[in-house]
Scaffold this active site. Structure first.
Site, PDB file in Angstrom:
ATOM      1  N   ARG A  65     -11.149 -11.717  -4.721  1.00  0.00           N
ATOM      2  CA  ARG A  65     -10.446 -11.315  -3.489  1.00  0.00           C
ATOM      3  C   ARG A  65     -10.957 -11.996  -2.224  1.00  0.00           C
ATOM      4  O   ARG A  65     -10.390 -11.815  -1.149  1.00  0.00           O
ATOM      5  CB  ARG A  65     -10.555  -9.785  -3.329  1.00  0.00           C
ATOM      6  N   ARG A  94      -0.393  -0.620  -4.569  1.00  0.00           N
ATOM      7  CA  ARG A  94      -1.716  -0.002  -4.568  1.00  0.00           C
ATOM      8  C   ARG A  94      -1.539   1.453  -4.162  1.00  0.00           C
ATOM      9  O   ARG A  94      -0.841   1.740  -3.186  1.00  0.00           O
ATOM     10  CB  ARG A  94      -2.595  -0.729  -3.539  1.00  0.00           C
ATOM     11  N   ASP A 123      -7.878   0.912  -5.067  1.00  0.00           N
ATOM     12  CA  ASP A 123      -9.063   0.381  -4.371  1.00  0.00           C
ATOM     13  C   ASP A 123     -10.152   1.455  -4.336  1.00  0.00           C
ATOM     14  O   ASP A 123      -9.971   2.508  -3.728  1.00  0.00           O
ATOM     15  CB  ASP A 123      -8.666  -0.023  -2.943  1.00  0.00           C
ATOM     16  N   GLU A 160      -2.341  -9.458  -1.504  1.00  0.00           N
ATOM     17  CA  GLU A 160      -2.168  -8.172  -0.821  1.00  0.00           C
ATOM     18  C   GLU A 160      -1.239  -8.353   0.379  1.00  0.00           C
ATOM     19  O   GLU A 160      -1.349  -9.326   1.122  1.00  0.00           O
ATOM     20  CB  GLU A 160      -3.538  -7.658  -0.339  1.00  0.00           C
ATOM     21  N   GLU A 171     -13.475  -8.907  -1.332  1.00  0.00           N
ATOM     22  CA  GLU A 171     -12.925  -9.022   0.032  1.00  0.00           C
ATOM     23  C   GLU A 171     -14.023  -9.160   1.080  1.00  0.00           C
ATOM     24  O   GLU A 171     -13.766  -9.664   2.168  1.00  0.00           O
ATOM     25  CB  GLU A 171     -11.980  -7.865   0.365  1.00  0.00           C
ATOM     26  N   HIS A 197     -13.138   0.841  -3.098  1.00  0.00           N
ATOM     27  CA  HIS A 197     -13.843   0.564  -1.840  1.00  0.00           C
ATOM     28  C   HIS A 197     -15.355   0.727  -1.951  1.00  0.00           C
ATOM     29  O   HIS A 197     -15.997   1.345  -1.104  1.00  0.00           O
ATOM     30  CB  HIS A 197     -13.264   1.430  -0.712  1.00  0.00           C
ATOM     31  N   ASP A 215      -6.113  -6.642   9.282  1.00  0.00           N
ATOM     32  CA  ASP A 215      -7.114  -7.341  10.110  1.00  0.00           C
ATOM     33  C   ASP A 215      -7.145  -8.844   9.812  1.00  0.00           C
ATOM     34  O   ASP A 215      -7.833  -9.598  10.488  1.00  0.00           O
ATOM     35  CB  ASP A 215      -8.510  -6.727   9.950  1.00  0.00           C
ATOM     36  N   GLU A 236     -10.106  -2.066  -7.877  1.00  0.00           N
ATOM     37  CA  GLU A 236     -10.716  -2.968  -6.884  1.00  0.00           C
ATOM     38  C   GLU A 236     -12.059  -2.457  -6.381  1.00  0.00           C
ATOM     39  O   GLU A 236     -12.228  -1.254  -6.149  1.00  0.00           O
ATOM     40  CB  GLU A 236      -9.732  -3.091  -5.713  1.00  0.00           C
ATOM     41  N   TRP A 257     -18.928   2.226   2.269  1.00  0.00           N
ATOM     42  CA  TRP A 257     -17.546   2.388   2.730  1.00  0.00           C
ATOM     43  C   TRP A 257     -16.680   1.308   2.140  1.00  0.00           C
ATOM     44  O   TRP A 257     -17.054   0.158   2.128  1.00  0.00           O
ATOM     45  CB  TRP A 257     -17.450   2.330   4.259  1.00  0.00           C
ATOM     46  N   HIS A 280      -7.466 -10.765  -0.323  1.00  0.00           N
ATOM     47  CA  HIS A 280      -7.429  -9.722   0.696  1.00  0.00           C
ATOM     48  C   HIS A 280      -6.311 -10.035   1.703  1.00  0.00           C
ATOM     49  O   HIS A 280      -6.179 -11.169   2.140  1.00  0.00           O
ATOM     50  CB  HIS A 280      -8.790  -9.752   1.394  1.00  0.00           C
ATOM     51  N   TYR A 333     -10.581   7.422   1.585  1.00  0.00           N
ATOM     52  CA  TYR A 333     -10.304   6.038   1.922  1.00  0.00           C
ATOM     53  C   TYR A 333      -8.815   5.734   1.750  1.00  0.00           C
ATOM     54  O   TYR A 333      -8.209   6.099   0.751  1.00  0.00           O
ATOM     55  CB  TYR A 333     -11.124   5.068   1.052  1.00  0.00           C
ATOM     56  N   HIS A 339       0.837  -1.204   0.000  1.00  0.00           N
ATOM     57  CA  HIS A 339       0.000   0.000   0.000  1.00  0.00           C
ATOM     58  C   HIS A 339       0.867   1.247   0.000  1.00  0.00           C
ATOM     59  O   HIS A 339       1.677   1.434   0.907  1.00  0.00           O
ATOM     60  CB  HIS A 339      -0.830   0.081   1.275  1.00  0.00           C
TER      61      HIS A 339
HETATM   62  C1  CS2 Z   1      -9.121  -2.819   2.200  1.00  0.00           C
HETATM   63  C2  CS2 Z   1      -9.125  -3.080   3.677  1.00  0.00           C
HETATM   64  O1  CS2 Z   1      -7.121  -4.002   2.072  1.00  0.00           O
HETATM   65  C3  CS2 Z   1      -8.081  -3.587   1.440  1.00  0.00           C
HETATM   66  O2  CS2 Z   1      -8.219  -3.696   0.244  1.00  0.00           O
HETATM   67  O3  CS2 Z   1     -10.278  -2.689   1.522  1.00  0.00           O
HETATM   68  O4  CS2 Z   1      -8.387  -2.058   4.276  1.00  0.00           O
HETATM   69  C4  CS2 Z   1     -10.479  -3.156   4.354  1.00  0.00           C
HETATM   70  O5  CS2 Z   1     -11.082  -1.933   4.412  1.00  0.00           O
HETATM   71  C5  CS2 Z   1     -10.345  -3.734   5.718  1.00  0.00           C
HETATM   72  O6  CS2 Z   1      -9.585  -4.892   5.645  1.00  0.00           O
HETATM   73  C6  CS2 Z   1     -11.716  -4.014   6.316  1.00  0.00           C
HETATM   74  O7  CS2 Z   1     -11.637  -4.872   7.391  1.00  0.00           O
HETATM   75 MG    MG Z   2     -10.088  -3.360  -0.512  1.00  0.00          MG
END
Ligand code: CS2
Ligand code: MG
Length: 402
Positions: free
Chosen positions: A283, A147, A210, A339, A262, A212, A316, A236, A402, A312, A159, A122
């Site tokens: 994803r 990205r 992304d 990713e 994702e 989103h 998290d 994405e 979101w 993904h 975002y 990222h």
């Molecule tokens: C995102 C994430 O990594 C990605 O592409 O879209 O940051 C996503 O928002 C979080 O993993 C949500 O839990």
């Molecule tokens: Mg994403």
């Protein structure tokens, strides 16, 4: 071999993780990730109350049977909570099997198809110069795919943009934060961002972006078309995918490749997208899509339609999921990219692991099973704390995707 115990470890070494540990009568144990960002305790309760008691006494080698038992046996199918719980069990069982047979999980999935898994990093910037700086920093670190997310002039937050000097992390403690969104400003700005980045880095680096889920299909079509000169690796989540048909419209207007999924938790979330070839990368990943067992079937189906994986891999998804994804990515034929949003040093300390990054690629390592441990003593020093993903509103206050 029999399963003798199964318990959860909740911890928050810089962010929340729910980890499943399944033990056997032969002393071998396996780990699974059960983290569902912002809804962690729902999965923990599902596992503790409804799933873990059913595992005791079962043969941990019977992975397919246990998967079907948990999926069909619940009667209530699909959904992120159910499927994350099933994933945790499934991954822990693959870990046990690898350890018991003395081989890395990738060998159980068909063996190596490549030397390493291409990963993308990222690059985030509050404004265009800092986004470009971040891209260059990642190139210096060896990444071949990046990205790019950037603050949009005229909106308070965008975002993917970090707050202050900390790395970007979407979940925050306390109640959900709110961010402002303007589709008009975004659509006007993003082509300039990629024009500038391409100019700076040349043609060889893979660039990703992304969206989103923030655009309607026709807006996404416009974005994809306006980005064509900068030949992105992918665009994405251009629009929400509950209505899979929405992607047909985007596809009809642009040759910018599309990745989505994702937030998917079932093969059926992707079925039309794949069989109609409306996407290029899927994803949905191991922790939310039902584990290695379920993703293998989805990936094999996708392969028939020349759709590749692009799992993904945000922070998290715990190191347990990262390891599982790397074994998977090393083995399957239609791997596309993975990713890689590196965990903090503290998270890495709590989850020592054998996977490594070198020159743009990651490798799961040769440890039997997944090659990830959890330091429970250290984990106990960082207890779970409620955290939420943010909410986005348009400039007039309307809640938006979101
Ligand atoms: C995102 C994430 O990594 C990605 O592409 O879209 O940051 C996503 O928002 C979080 O993993 C949500 O839990
Ligand atoms: Mg994403």
């Amino acid at each position: 071999m029999k399963i003798t115990a199964a318990r959860l470890i909740l911890c928050s070494p810089d962010r929340n993780f729910v980890t499943l540990r399944v033990e056997t009568d032969e002393g071998i144990y396996g780990l699974g990730d059960a983290t569902l960002n912002g809804r962690e305790l729902a999965v923990a309760a599902y596992l503790e109350e409804h799933v873990l008691p059913c595992l005791i006494g079962r043969d941990p080698f019977a992975i397919e049977d246990i998967w079907q038992y948990l999926y069909r046996g619940a009667y209530w199918r699909r959904g992120p909570v159910t499927m994350t719980a099933i994933s945790a069990v499934d991954v822990a069982l693959w870990d046990i099997k690898g350890k018991a047979l003395g081989t890395p999980v990738y060998n159980l999935l068909g063996g190596k198809s490549r030397q390493g898994a291409l990963v993308y990093a990222h690059a985030n910037g509050a404004d265009l110069p800092s986004a470009i700086e971040s891209v260059k920093k990642h190139i210096d670190e060896g990444y071949l795919a990046i990205r790019v997310q950037c603050g949009v002039p005229g909106t308070l937050s965008s975002y993917g943009v970090p707050k202050g000097d900390k790395p970007y992390e979407p979940a925050e403690r306390g109640l959900p934060a709110e961010s402002l969104w303007s589709t008009e400003k975004y659509l006007n700005f993003v082509p300039h961002l990629f024009e500038a980045v391409r100019k700076e880095v040349g043609e060889d680096i893979h660039l990703l972006h992304d969206v989103h889920h923030r655009l309607t299909p026709i807006e996404a079509a416009r974005l994809g078309r306006s980005l064509e000169p900068y030949h992105l690796f992918w665009m994405e989540d251009p629009t929400p995918a509950e209505n899979q048909d929405a992607f047909r419209l985007i596809r009809e207007h642009t040759v910018t490749p599309i990745a989505t999924g994702e937030v998917f938790n079932s093969f059926w979330d992707a079925h039309d997208l794949i069989r109609n070839q409306w996407i290029d990368y899927i994803r949905m990943t191991i922790v939310h899509g039902g584990g290695i067992t379920a993703l293998k079937k989805t990936a094999d189906f996708a392969a028939i339609y020349q759709v590749r994986t692009g799992f993904h891999g945000a922070t998290d998804l715990s190191p347990v999921t990262m390891a599982a994804a790397l074994h998977f990515g090393l083995a399957i034929h239609n791997f596309g990219i993975q990713e890689h949003m590196p965990h903090t040093p503290l998270t890495d300390q709590v989850f020592p692991h054998s996977y490594t990054f070198e020159a743009g690629y990651m490798h799961p390592g040769e440890a039997p099973g997944l090659g990830v441990e959890i330091d429970e003593k250290l984990a106990a020093q960082f207890p779970y704390a409620r955290a939420y993903l943010p909410i986005a509103r348009k400039l007039d206050g309307t809640v938006t995707d979101w």
